[in-house]
Design a protein around this motif. Structure first.
Motif, PDB file in Angstrom:
ATOM      1  N   ILE A 155       0.812  -1.215   0.000  1.00 25.31           N
ATOM      2  CA  ILE A 155       0.000   0.000   0.000  1.00 25.31           C
ATOM      3  C   ILE A 155       0.845   1.264   0.000  1.00 25.31           C
ATOM      4  N   LEU A 156       2.077   1.187   0.503  1.00 19.63           N
ATOM      5  CA  LEU A 156       2.976   2.337   0.501  1.00 19.63           C
ATOM      6  C   LEU A 156       4.207   2.041  -0.346  1.00 19.63           C
ATOM      7  N   LYS A 157       4.554   2.974  -1.218  1.00 19.95           N
ATOM      8  CA  LYS A 157       5.793   2.856  -1.965  1.00 19.95           C
ATOM      9  C   LYS A 157       6.958   3.251  -1.067  1.00 19.95           C
ATOM     10  N   LYS A 158       8.161   2.922  -1.500  1.00 22.54           N
ATOM     11  CA  LYS A 158       9.366   3.273  -0.740  1.00 22.54           C
ATOM     12  C   LYS A 158       9.425   4.773  -0.469  1.00 22.54           C
ATOM     13  N   ASN A 159       9.071   5.570  -1.468  1.00 20.22           N
ATOM     14  CA  ASN A 159       9.096   7.024  -1.305  1.00 20.22           C
ATOM     15  C   ASN A 159       8.078   7.485  -0.255  1.00 20.22           C
ATOM     16  N   ASP A 160       6.897   6.862  -0.252  1.00 25.12           N
ATOM     17  CA  ASP A 160       5.881   7.186   0.756  1.00 25.12           C
ATOM     18  C   ASP A 160       6.441   6.955   2.162  1.00 25.12           C
ATOM     19  N   ALA A 180      -8.712  -3.596   5.150  1.00 26.74           N
ATOM     20  CA  ALA A 180      -8.309  -3.098   6.471  1.00 26.74           C
ATOM     21  C   ALA A 180      -6.827  -3.319   6.727  1.00 26.74           C
ATOM     22  N   ASP A 181      -6.253  -4.374   6.157  1.00 20.55           N
ATOM     23  CA  ASP A 181      -4.837  -4.643   6.382  1.00 20.55           C
ATOM     24  C   ASP A 181      -3.956  -3.539   5.780  1.00 20.55           C
ATOM     25  N   ASP A 182      -4.405  -2.928   4.677  1.00 20.07           N
ATOM     26  CA  ASP A 182      -3.658  -1.803   4.110  1.00 20.07           C
ATOM     27  C   ASP A 182      -3.497  -0.697   5.152  1.00 20.07           C
ATOM     28  N   ILE A 183      -4.538  -0.443   5.917  1.00 24.46           N
ATOM     29  CA  ILE A 183      -4.498   0.605   6.940  1.00 24.46           C
ATOM     30  C   ILE A 183      -3.543   0.210   8.063  1.00 24.46           C
ATOM     31  N   ARG A 184      -3.625  -1.054   8.472  1.00 22.23           N
ATOM     32  CA  ARG A 184      -2.734  -1.524   9.533  1.00 22.23           C
ATOM     33  C   ARG A 184      -1.272  -1.438   9.107  1.00 22.23           C
ATOM     34  N   GLN A 185      -0.990  -1.739   7.852  1.00 22.95           N
ATOM     35  CA  GLN A 185       0.381  -1.632   7.352  1.00 22.95           C
ATOM     36  C   GLN A 185       0.852  -0.174   7.367  1.00 22.95           C
ATOM     37  N   ALA A 186      -0.036   0.737   6.982  1.00 21.40           N
ATOM     38  CA  ALA A 186       0.326   2.159   6.966  1.00 21.40           C
ATOM     39  C   ALA A 186       0.601   2.678   8.375  1.00 21.40           C
ATOM     40  N   ARG A 187      -0.136   2.194   9.357  1.00 21.70           N
ATOM     41  CA  ARG A 187       0.043   2.657  10.742  1.00 21.70           C
ATOM     42  C   ARG A 187       1.431   2.304  11.294  1.00 21.70           C
ATOM     43  N   LYS A 188       2.098   1.342  10.698  1.00 19.98           N
ATOM     44  CA  LYS A 188       3.445   0.977  11.138  1.00 19.98           C
ATOM     45  C   LYS A 188       4.455   2.092  10.858  1.00 19.98           C
ATOM     46  N   LYS A 193      -3.526  10.361  11.718  1.00 19.29           N
ATOM     47  CA  LYS A 193      -4.838   9.780  11.461  1.00 19.29           C
ATOM     48  C   LYS A 193      -4.899   9.344   9.995  1.00 19.29           C
ATOM     49  N   ILE A 194      -5.449   8.163   9.750  1.00 18.55           N
ATOM     50  CA  ILE A 194      -5.498   7.591   8.403  1.00 18.55           C
ATOM     51  C   ILE A 194      -6.852   7.878   7.765  1.00 18.55           C
ATOM     52  N   ILE A 195      -6.825   8.649   6.685  1.00 19.42           N
ATOM     53  CA  ILE A 195      -8.028   8.943   5.907  1.00 19.42           C
ATOM     54  C   ILE A 195      -7.942   8.113   4.629  1.00 19.42           C
TER      55      ILE A 195
END
Length: 218
Positions: A155-160, A180-188, A193-195
């Motif tokens: 869900i996130l590129k290296k640059n992100d 939902a797992d995409d959000i959990r991965q981003a929270r790492k 806050k994740i929109i």
């Protein structure tokens, strides 16, 4: 009496490089959005620091698992013409994600928000040959999509990730959220806050689990 619940999100761009313009926009905005698809970590950190001086929350909009064309030239294809995409960094035309492992002969990819179709005619030795089903000018940074399904890249590129580690935005707009797992991965990688942004069939299908995990939707 009318109470406005709408929040104004303004996108920081070239027109706001003028400090007077930026000051006026910030005064009328609730949140300042920064699209990091076209910025590297250092540039994004400088932009965020500049926006922070006006005391407005910053929203970082990620690239997400998108795929884009990478080339230093432009090539006009007529219907029926072919084009070869390589996998090495010095290829005339390549993708910024590993499509070689994801596509097979006969697959179709779509450019320009689905308006242009390329049909994979052959694949081998690290090269993919596509046949143009429409007239198109192939150029750098063109978005690439599949029909009816999404690319299952992280869900996130290296640059992100580099930008999120180097900054502290108030919000992260998570592009192309699929589940939902995409959000959990981003929270790492952020405490913001994740929109979530619902932009693909998977996101629509999994909307209920996404809503349980997200802080907001756009």
């Amino acid at each position: 009496m009318v109470f406005l619940m709408v929040k104004v999100i303004s996108t920081f761009g070239p027109s706001m490089y003028d400090e007077k313009v930026l000051k006026r926009v910030c005064a009328e905005s609730d949140v300042m959005r920064l699209n990091i698809s076209h910025q590297r970590a250092r540039e994004a950190a400088e932009s965020i620091a500049r926006l922070d001086r006006y005391g407005k929350p910053v929203m970082v909009d990620t690239s997400g698992p998108e795929v884009r064309v990478r080339t230093s030239e432009k090539l006009v294809l007529r219907k029926g013409d072919t084009i070869t995409f390589g996998t090495s960094g010095n290829s005339r035309f390549r993708f910024d994600q590993d499509l070689y492992s994801h596509l097979k002969k006969g697959d179709r990819i779509y450019l320009e928000d689905g308006l242009i179709c390329l049909h994979m005619a052959s694949k081998g030795n690290g090269k993919m040959q596509f046949k143009a089903m429409d007239e198109v000018m192939v150029r750098d940074n063109m978005g690439v999509n599949l029909k009816g399904r999404s690319f299952m890249f992280p869900i996130l590129k290296k640059n992100d990730i580099e930008i999120l580690h180097a900054s502290e935005p108030a919000f992260v707009a998570l592009s192309y959220t699929r589940n939902a797992d995409d959000i959990r991965q981003a929270r790492k990688h952020t405490s913001a806050k994740i929109i979530v942004k619902i932009e693909n069939p998977e996101g629509v299908k999994n909307i209920h689990e996404i809503l349980e995990e997200a802080d907001g939707v756009m």
